[in-house]
Scaffold this motif. Structure first.
Motif, PDB file in Angstrom:
ATOM      1  N   GLY A  36       1.275  -1.396  -0.531  1.00 51.65           N
ATOM      2  CA  GLY A  36       0.103   0.015  -0.104  1.00 51.65           C
ATOM      3  C   GLY A  36       0.862   1.370   0.076  1.00 51.65           C
ATOM      4  N   PHE A  37       1.878   0.841   0.216  1.00 49.77           N
ATOM      5  CA  PHE A  37       3.430   1.900   0.119  1.00 49.77           C
ATOM      6  C   PHE A  37       3.869   1.860  -1.042  1.00 49.77           C
ATOM      7  CE2 PHE A  37       2.013   1.460   4.249  1.00 49.77           C
ATOM      8  CZ  PHE A  37       1.362   3.064   4.406  1.00 49.77           C
ATOM      9  N   ALA A  38       4.313   3.552  -1.608  1.00 48.82           N
ATOM     10  CA  ALA A  38       5.510   3.183  -2.653  1.00 48.82           C
ATOM     11  C   ALA A  38       6.807   3.400  -2.589  1.00 48.82           C
ATOM     12  CB  ALA A  38       4.916   4.529  -4.161  1.00 48.82           C
ATOM     13  N   THR A  39       7.105   3.929  -0.566  1.00 48.57           N
ATOM     14  CA  THR A  39       8.213   3.752  -1.119  1.00 48.57           C
ATOM     15  C   THR A  39       7.938   3.921   0.583  1.00 48.57           C
ATOM     16  OG1 THR A  39       7.780   6.535  -0.673  1.00 48.57           O
ATOM     17  CG2 THR A  39       9.037   6.267  -3.037  1.00 48.57           C
ATOM     18  N   TRP A  40       9.468   3.840   0.660  1.00 50.14           N
ATOM     19  CA  TRP A  40       9.301   3.970   2.584  1.00 50.14           C
ATOM     20  C   TRP A  40       9.316   4.962   3.000  1.00 50.14           C
ATOM     21  CZ3 TRP A  40       9.241   0.340   5.836  1.00 50.14           C
ATOM     22  CH2 TRP A  40      10.117  -1.167   5.378  1.00 50.14           C
TER      23      TRP A  40
END
Length: 143
Positions: A36-40
């Protein structure tokens, strides 16, 4: 009795920075961000302030080595490690050939921010090794 998988956990000040250092040392990889997250950065931004950048991990892409887990703690390092990693770069090498491999790896790691503590030269009982400190002062050796 079955063999158990394990991870090595580091208490530290900056989990992602330290994990990425160890990825470079060992050839490990950082995991993809949580689903659900593109990046940290996106993931960390979604967390309450006290939980942002609280942990990070890296793992052996072949699955053979243990996972390394880095967790933020408020206190700094205050004593010598009771456990440390030995990074095996000279396995099977002896004498000058081993020392050259260790010195080359030492130079690579110093360029990444590690500290060369000293070089321990081979004697009648032990082969050469090089004690070092990672970017947060944790002891490790290349041997």
């Amino acid at each position: 009795m079955s063999i158990k998988k394990f991870q090595v956990t580091f208490d530290c000040a900056e989990p992602e920075r330290l994990a990425r250092f160890w990825c470079e040392v060992l050839g490990y990889v950082a995991p993809p961000p949580p689903e659900g997250f593109a990046t940290w950065d996106d993931f960390n931004s979604s967390q309450p302030p006290e939980q942002r950048d609280a942990w990070f991990a890296c793992s052996d892409p072949s699955g053979a080595g243990p996972r390394l887990f880095f967790q933020r703690v408020p206190e700094g390092k205050s004593a010598k490690n009771r456990v440390h990693l030995d990074v095996r770069v000279g396995t099977g090498l002896v004498g000058d050939e081993r020392l050259a491999a260790l010195e080359a790896e030492c130079a690579r790691l110093v360029a990444l921010g590690a500290v060369h503590v000293r070089t321990l030269y081979a004697d009648d009982e032990n082969e050469s090794c090089i004690p070092m400190l990672d970017i947060e002062g944790n002891e490790f050796c290349i041997d």
